[in-house]
Design a protein around this motif. Structure first.
Motif, short mmCIF file in Angstrom:
data_model
loop_
_atom_site.label_atom_id
_atom_site.label_comp_id
_atom_site.label_asym_id
_atom_site.label_seq_id
_atom_site.Cartn_x
_atom_site.Cartn_y
_atom_site.Cartn_z
N SER A 1 16.86 -7.05 37.34
CA SER A 1 18.01 -7.50 36.57
C SER A 1 19.31 -7.00 37.19
O SER A 1 20.29 -7.75 37.28
N VAL A 2 19.32 -5.74 37.62
CA VAL A 2 20.51 -5.19 38.27
C VAL A 2 20.83 -5.96 39.55
O VAL A 2 21.99 -6.24 39.87
N LEU A 3 19.78 -6.33 40.30
CA LEU A 3 19.97 -7.04 41.57
C LEU A 3 20.22 -8.54 41.37
O LEU A 3 20.54 -9.24 42.33
N ASN A 4 20.02 -9.01 40.13
CA ASN A 4 20.12 -10.44 39.82
C ASN A 4 19.05 -11.24 40.58
O ASN A 4 19.30 -12.33 41.08
N VAL A 5 17.86 -10.64 40.64
CA VAL A 5 16.70 -11.29 41.24
C VAL A 5 15.76 -11.68 40.09
O VAL A 5 15.37 -10.82 39.30
N PRO A 6 15.38 -12.95 39.96
CA PRO A 6 14.50 -13.37 38.86
C PRO A 6 13.17 -12.61 38.89
O PRO A 6 12.44 -12.67 39.89
N PHE A 7 12.86 -11.93 37.81
CA PHE A 7 11.65 -11.10 37.77
C PHE A 7 10.39 -11.95 37.89
O PHE A 7 9.38 -11.50 38.46
N ASN A 8 10.42 -13.16 37.37
CA ASN A 8 9.25 -14.04 37.43
C ASN A 8 9.28 -14.97 38.63
O ASN A 8 8.46 -15.89 38.73
N GLY A 9 10.21 -14.72 39.55
CA GLY A 9 10.34 -15.55 40.72
C GLY A 9 9.53 -15.02 41.90
O GLY A 9 8.84 -14.00 41.81
N PRO A 10 9.61 -15.70 43.04
CA PRO A 10 8.79 -15.36 44.20
C PRO A 10 9.16 -14.05 44.89
O PRO A 10 8.38 -13.55 45.71
N GLN A 11 10.32 -13.49 44.56
CA GLN A 11 10.72 -12.24 45.22
C GLN A 11 10.12 -11.00 44.55
O GLN A 11 10.22 -9.90 45.10
N CYS A 12 9.51 -11.16 43.39
CA CYS A 12 8.89 -10.05 42.68
C CYS A 12 7.39 -10.29 42.55
O CYS A 12 6.98 -11.38 42.15
N LYS A 13 6.62 -9.27 42.85
CA LYS A 13 5.17 -9.46 42.87
C LYS A 13 4.45 -8.22 42.35
O LYS A 13 4.65 -7.12 42.86
N ALA A 14 3.59 -8.41 41.34
CA ALA A 14 2.72 -7.33 40.88
C ALA A 14 1.53 -7.24 41.82
O ALA A 14 0.95 -8.26 42.20
N MET A 15 1.17 -6.01 42.20
CA MET A 15 0.05 -5.79 43.12
C MET A 15 -0.84 -4.71 42.54
O MET A 15 -0.43 -3.56 42.38
N GLU A 16 -2.08 -5.08 42.23
CA GLU A 16 -2.99 -4.12 41.60
C GLU A 16 -3.27 -2.91 42.49
O GLU A 16 -3.50 -1.81 42.00
N ASP A 17 -3.21 -3.10 43.81
CA ASP A 17 -3.46 -1.98 44.72
C ASP A 17 -2.37 -0.91 44.68
O ASP A 17 -2.53 0.16 45.24
N LEU A 18 -1.25 -1.21 44.01
CA LEU A 18 -0.17 -0.22 43.86
C LEU A 18 -0.28 0.55 42.54
O LEU A 18 0.60 1.34 42.21
N ARG A 19 -1.37 0.33 41.81
CA ARG A 19 -1.54 0.97 40.50
C ARG A 19 -1.62 2.50 40.62
O ARG A 19 -1.80 3.04 41.72
N GLU A 20 -1.55 3.15 39.47
CA GLU A 20 -1.69 4.60 39.42
C GLU A 20 -3.06 5.03 39.94
O GLU A 20 -4.04 4.30 39.84
N ARG A 21 -3.09 6.22 40.51
CA ARG A 21 -4.38 6.81 40.88
C ARG A 21 -5.17 7.09 39.61
O ARG A 21 -4.64 7.69 38.66
N PHE A 22 -6.42 6.64 39.57
CA PHE A 22 -7.25 6.91 38.40
C PHE A 22 -7.86 8.30 38.56
O PHE A 22 -8.60 8.58 39.50
N PHE A 23 -7.55 9.17 37.61
CA PHE A 23 -7.99 10.56 37.71
C PHE A 23 -9.35 10.81 37.05
O PHE A 23 -9.86 11.93 37.11
#
Length: 229
Positions: free
Chosen positions: A91-113
């Protein structure tokens, strides 16, 4: 820490630890994907403020480098506290969160302890880090070792390098994964390989206890932004 890795990475990377979260406020460990995606574990108000400040700092840095917004990519863990952070920054960058510039990646998740640590007090973290120092290949019961996290972060890096070219990538993740990511990149820069463009081979070469056991040296505070490469 900013290191020059253009010989084997096509993109520039920044890392951002999520803002202060409700689990941080409660002093509990939330590391499983099942719990982590729950909205009840999103950012607290202070964390939203931290994320906004980080976004403003990142915007200032890319402007100083004359980097256009079209060259920015935001890759983030799917946990609610990291996706919330990434959404505030976008939002600060004015980049659409649901657009192609933002991507969720499961491999970046928290370490499971592991289940024995899940939803327990933050006071138990030193037990895990002591185990890491002794042997970063040892898993907490039912959880991930440092080496396990390296494997999936390598996958994430490979995917980002394949998907993007000459971009500035902001990686929004968690304390341990970002410590580990910085550790392997820092070591990969220093490795003496002739196949300089082979990211996976570089990382494979440095997956040794003397390197991985030192990941705490790269600790980040909540909401802390750092240039990686």
């Amino acid at each position: 820490m900013a290191v020059e890795c253009s010989s084997f990475l096509k993109n520039k990377f920044w890392v951002l630890r999520h803002g202060r979260s409700i689990p941080n406020e409660k002093g509990i460990i939330v590391s499983s994907l099942e719990n982590g995606i729950l909205e009840e574990y999103r950012l607290c108000p202070d964390g939203v403020h931290q994320a906004r400040l980080a976004g403003e700092s990142f915007l200032e840095e890319i402007k100083k480098r004359n980097i256009g917004i079209e060259h920015i990519r935001i890759c983030f863990s799917p946990f609610s506290r990291t996706s919330h952070t990434a959404k505030v920054v976008s939002s600060v960058l004015n980049v659409p969160f649901n657009g192609p510039q933002c991507k969720a990646m499961e491999d970046l998740r928290e370490r499971f302890f592991g289940c024995s640590f899940e939803l327990m007090s933050h006071d138990k973290y030193p037990e895990i880090w002591a185990m890491d120092e002794k042997d970063p290949f040892t898993r907490p019961e039912g959880g991930e070792s440092v080496a396990d996290v390296v494997a999936r972060l390598t996958r994430a890096l490979t995917k980002m390098e394949s998907a993007f070219e000459e971009c500035t990538v902001l990686v929004v993740s968690h304390g341990d994964p970002l410590q580990i990511l910085q550790t392997i990149i820092n070591a990969a820069v220093q490795t003496r390989r002739t196949d300089a463009n082979d990211l996976t081979s570089r990382i494979q070469e440095i997956i040794v206890p003397s390197v991985l056991s030192q990941h705490r040296k790269f600790a980040l505070n909540t909401g802390e932004l750092r240039e990686l490469v």
